[in-house]
Design a protein around this motif. Structure first.
Motif, PDB file in Angstrom:
ATOM      1  N   SER A 108      68.916   2.030  -8.463  1.00 39.43           N
ATOM      2  CA  SER A 108      68.320   3.332  -8.187  1.00 39.43           C
ATOM      3  C   SER A 108      66.924   3.365  -8.777  1.00 39.43           C
ATOM      4  CB  SER A 108      69.167   4.465  -8.784  1.00 39.43           C
ATOM      5  OG  SER A 108      69.242   4.335 -10.185  1.00 39.43           O
ATOM      6  N   GLY A 109      66.143   4.353  -8.352  1.00 36.01           N
ATOM      7  CA  GLY A 109      64.837   4.551  -8.952  1.00 36.01           C
ATOM      8  C   GLY A 109      63.656   4.166  -8.095  1.00 36.01           C
ATOM      9  N   GLY A 110      63.906   3.583  -6.935  1.00 34.03           N
ATOM     10  CA  GLY A 110      62.791   3.232  -6.063  1.00 34.03           C
ATOM     11  C   GLY A 110      62.160   4.470  -5.451  1.00 34.03           C
ATOM     12  N   ALA A 125      68.894  -9.843 -13.790  1.00 39.41           N
ATOM     13  CA  ALA A 125      67.532 -10.122 -13.319  1.00 39.41           C
ATOM     14  C   ALA A 125      67.140  -9.169 -12.200  1.00 39.41           C
ATOM     15  CB  ALA A 125      67.425 -11.566 -12.821  1.00 39.41           C
ATOM     16  N   TRP A 126      65.848  -9.095 -11.963  1.00 43.96           N
ATOM     17  CA  TRP A 126      65.294  -8.382 -10.824  1.00 43.96           C
ATOM     18  C   TRP A 126      64.525  -9.376  -9.957  1.00 43.96           C
ATOM     19  CZ3 TRP A 126      66.418  -3.472  -9.524  1.00 43.96           C
ATOM     20  CH2 TRP A 126      66.936  -2.637 -10.512  1.00 43.96           C
ATOM     21  N   TYR A 127      64.719  -9.254  -8.672  1.00 42.25           N
ATOM     22  CA  TYR A 127      63.969 -10.006  -7.674  1.00 42.25           C
ATOM     23  C   TYR A 127      63.324  -8.996  -6.730  1.00 42.25           C
ATOM     24  CZ  TYR A 127      66.389 -14.337  -8.998  1.00 42.25           C
ATOM     25  OH  TYR A 127      66.870 -15.442  -9.675  1.00 42.25           O
ATOM     26  N   ARG A 128      62.374  -9.458  -5.963  1.00 44.03           N
ATOM     27  CA  ARG A 128      61.795  -8.577  -4.953  1.00 44.03           C
ATOM     28  C   ARG A 128      61.473  -9.373  -3.703  1.00 44.03           C
ATOM     29  NH1 ARG A 128      55.802  -7.040  -7.420  1.00 44.03           N
ATOM     30  NH2 ARG A 128      54.739  -9.001  -6.888  1.00 44.03           N
ATOM     31  N   GLN A 129      61.487  -8.654  -2.577  1.00 44.87           N
ATOM     32  CA  GLN A 129      61.209  -9.281  -1.295  1.00 44.87           C
ATOM     33  C   GLN A 129      60.329  -8.364  -0.467  1.00 44.87           C
ATOM     34  OE1 GLN A 129      64.709 -10.430   0.940  1.00 44.87           O
ATOM     35  NE2 GLN A 129      63.543 -11.950   2.109  1.00 44.87           N
ATOM     36  N   ALA A 130      59.101  -8.785  -0.250  1.00 44.41           N
ATOM     37  CA  ALA A 130      58.196  -8.045   0.614  1.00 44.41           C
ATOM     38  C   ALA A 130      58.511  -8.371   2.069  1.00 44.41           C
ATOM     39  CB  ALA A 130      56.753  -8.400   0.291  1.00 44.41           C
ATOM     40  N   ALA A 131      58.111  -7.495   2.961  1.00 42.49           N
ATOM     41  CA  ALA A 131      58.399  -7.673   4.376  1.00 42.49           C
ATOM     42  C   ALA A 131      57.848  -9.005   4.879  1.00 42.49           C
ATOM     43  CB  ALA A 131      57.798  -6.525   5.180  1.00 42.49           C
ATOM     44  N   GLY A 132      58.703  -9.782   5.497  1.00 42.41           N
ATOM     45  CA  GLY A 132      58.293 -11.056   6.069  1.00 42.41           C
ATOM     46  C   GLY A 132      58.113 -12.186   5.081  1.00 42.41           C
ATOM     47  N   LYS A 133      58.479 -11.944   3.820  1.00 39.06           N
ATOM     48  CA  LYS A 133      58.289 -12.977   2.800  1.00 39.06           C
ATOM     49  C   LYS A 133      59.617 -13.336   2.147  1.00 39.06           C
ATOM     50  CE  LYS A 133      53.493 -11.825   1.792  1.00 39.06           C
ATOM     51  NZ  LYS A 133      52.487 -11.577   0.715  1.00 39.06           N
ATOM     52  N   ASP A 177      52.691  -4.785  -4.898  1.00 38.84           N
ATOM     53  CA  ASP A 177      54.031  -4.705  -5.491  1.00 38.84           C
ATOM     54  C   ASP A 177      55.042  -4.089  -4.522  1.00 38.84           C
ATOM     55  OD1 ASP A 177      52.452  -3.816  -8.577  1.00 38.84           O
ATOM     56  OD2 ASP A 177      53.339  -5.754  -8.057  1.00 38.84           O
ATOM     57  N   THR A 178      54.565  -3.617  -3.380  1.00 40.02           N
ATOM     58  CA  THR A 178      55.464  -3.030  -2.385  1.00 40.02           C
ATOM     59  C   THR A 178      56.474  -4.060  -1.915  1.00 40.02           C
ATOM     60  OG1 THR A 178      53.826  -1.423  -1.628  1.00 40.02           O
ATOM     61  CG2 THR A 178      55.581  -2.004  -0.083  1.00 40.02           C
ATOM     62  N   ALA A 179      57.743  -3.711  -2.029  1.00 36.63           N
ATOM     63  CA  ALA A 179      58.823  -4.637  -1.678  1.00 36.63           C
ATOM     64  C   ALA A 179      60.167  -3.940  -1.852  1.00 36.63           C
ATOM     65  CB  ALA A 179      58.775  -5.878  -2.572  1.00 36.63           C
ATOM     66  N   VAL A 180      61.203  -4.599  -1.398  1.00 41.25           N
ATOM     67  CA  VAL A 180      62.560  -4.197  -1.760  1.00 41.25           C
ATOM     68  C   VAL A 180      62.917  -4.951  -3.038  1.00 41.25           C
ATOM     69  CG1 VAL A 180      64.983  -4.137  -1.093  1.00 41.25           C
ATOM     70  CG2 VAL A 180      63.201  -3.799   0.639  1.00 41.25           C
ATOM     71  N   TYR A 181      63.354  -4.213  -4.045  1.00 36.64           N
ATOM     72  CA  TYR A 181      63.694  -4.798  -5.336  1.00 36.64           C
ATOM     73  C   TYR A 181      65.211  -4.911  -5.444  1.00 36.64           C
ATOM     74  CZ  TYR A 181      58.885  -4.529  -6.884  1.00 36.64           C
ATOM     75  OH  TYR A 181      57.536  -4.722  -7.023  1.00 36.64           O
ATOM     76  N   TYR A 182      65.657  -6.110  -5.801  1.00 36.29           N
ATOM     77  CA  TYR A 182      67.086  -6.407  -5.879  1.00 36.29           C
ATOM     78  C   TYR A 182      67.502  -6.731  -7.311  1.00 36.29           C
ATOM     79  CZ  TYR A 182      66.891  -6.997  -0.794  1.00 36.29           C
ATOM     80  OH  TYR A 182      66.725  -6.802   0.543  1.00 36.29           O
ATOM     81  N   CYS A 183      68.624  -6.175  -7.698  1.00 34.26           N
ATOM     82  CA  CYS A 183      69.252  -6.507  -8.975  1.00 34.26           C
ATOM     83  C   CYS A 183      70.164  -7.708  -8.765  1.00 34.26           C
ATOM     84  CB  CYS A 183      70.059  -5.292  -9.442  1.00 34.26           C
ATOM     85  SG  CYS A 183      70.965  -5.523 -10.970  1.00 34.26           S
ATOM     86  N   TYR A 241      76.102 -12.021  -8.471  1.00 32.87           N
ATOM     87  CA  TYR A 241      76.185 -10.871  -7.580  1.00 32.87           C
ATOM     88  C   TYR A 241      74.794 -10.289  -7.342  1.00 32.87           C
ATOM     89  CZ  TYR A 241      81.183 -10.953  -8.516  1.00 32.87           C
ATOM     90  OH  TYR A 241      82.506 -11.336  -8.627  1.00 32.87           O
ATOM     91  N   TRP A 242      74.644  -9.661  -6.165  1.00 38.15           N
ATOM     92  CA  TRP A 242      73.402  -8.986  -5.791  1.00 38.15           C
ATOM     93  C   TRP A 242      73.682  -7.503  -5.527  1.00 38.15           C
ATOM     94  CZ3 TRP A 242      68.656 -11.231  -5.790  1.00 38.15           C
ATOM     95  CH2 TRP A 242      68.599 -12.629  -5.782  1.00 38.15           C
ATOM     96  N   GLY A 243      72.704  -6.677  -5.860  1.00 36.52           N
ATOM     97  CA  GLY A 243      72.735  -5.297  -5.435  1.00 36.52           C
ATOM     98  C   GLY A 243      72.225  -5.159  -4.011  1.00 36.52           C
ATOM     99  N   GLN A 244      72.244  -3.937  -3.500  1.00 32.92           N
ATOM    100  CA  GLN A 244      71.860  -3.704  -2.107  1.00 32.92           C
ATOM    101  C   GLN A 244      70.350  -3.562  -1.933  1.00 32.92           C
ATOM    102  OE1 GLN A 244      72.815  -1.371  -4.151  1.00 32.92           O
ATOM    103  NE2 GLN A 244      71.456   0.380  -3.790  1.00 32.92           N
ATOM    104  N   GLY A 245      69.641  -3.409  -3.030  1.00 31.69           N
ATOM    105  CA  GLY A 245      68.189  -3.311  -2.965  1.00 31.69           C
ATOM    106  C   GLY A 245      67.700  -1.873  -2.965  1.00 31.69           C
ATOM    107  N   THR A 246      66.516  -1.678  -3.521  1.00 28.89           N
ATOM    108  CA  THR A 246      65.879  -0.367  -3.514  1.00 28.89           C
ATOM    109  C   THR A 246      64.404  -0.549  -3.148  1.00 28.89           C
ATOM    110  OG1 THR A 246      65.490   1.671  -4.788  1.00 28.89           O
ATOM    111  CG2 THR A 246      65.375  -0.396  -6.013  1.00 28.89           C
ATOM    112  N   GLN A 247      63.918   0.285  -2.256  1.00 31.64           N
ATOM    113  CA  GLN A 247      62.562   0.146  -1.748  1.00 31.64           C
ATOM    114  C   GLN A 247      61.545   0.742  -2.722  1.00 31.64           C
ATOM    115  OE1 GLN A 247      61.342  -1.264   1.323  1.00 31.64           O
ATOM    116  NE2 GLN A 247      59.356  -0.960   0.298  1.00 31.64           N
ATOM    117  N   VAL A 248      60.525  -0.026  -3.006  1.00 27.71           N
ATOM    118  CA  VAL A 248      59.375   0.447  -3.782  1.00 27.71           C
ATOM    119  C   VAL A 248      58.139   0.319  -2.893  1.00 27.71           C
ATOM    120  CG1 VAL A 248      57.874  -0.018  -5.749  1.00 27.71           C
ATOM    121  CG2 VAL A 248      60.359  -0.142  -6.016  1.00 27.71           C
TER     122      VAL A 248
END
Length: 121
Positions: free
Chosen positions: A7-9, A35-43, A89-95, A110-117
């Motif tokens: 949560s928090g995005g 950990a936190w990971y992030r994935q920007a669109a198309g990357k 920094d815009t991306a979906v952030y995953y736990c 395990y992975w979370g579902q992601g939150t958009q920043v």
């Protein structure tokens, strides 16, 4: 079953701050590394930061000095304080977490579902 819920995005202007939270719940004996990971669109999905159960932290170079990873006292929650945010920094952030479901089993990942920043310029 183990769930990671983030949560928090949200939307913030460049230079602003956001705090992400992620809590692990379910059939858990112990949560090890988080950990936190992030994935920007198309990357590809990239590492942001890691924190061990003992509190040792590691950051990707581009986040050092701007992002802070921490854990709650119960060790099942991880936070990511993000300051001086930039549009890139815009991306979906995953736990992500390594979770032991008993004292006799190795941890599963395990992975979370992601939150958009989204950071606007």
């Amino acid at each position: 079953q183990v769930q990671l819920v983030e949560s928090g995005g949200g939307l913030v202007q460049a230079g602003g701050s956001l705090r992400l939270s992620c809590t692990a719940s379910g059939s858990i004996f112990r949560v090890d590394r988080m950990a936190w990971y992030r994935q920007a669109a198309g990357k590809q999905r990239d590492l942001v930061a890691i924190i061990t159960r003992g509190g040792t932290t590691t950051y990707a170079d581009s986040m050092k000095g701007r992002f802070t990873i921490s854990r709650g006292n119960a060790k099942n929650t991880v936070y990511l304080q993000m300051d001086s945010l930039k549009p890139e920094d815009t991306a979906v952030y995953y736990c992500n977490a390594d979770v032991r479901r008993s004292a006799y089993t190795r941890p599963d990942n395990y992975w979370g579902q992601g939150t958009q920043v989204t950071v606007s310029s």
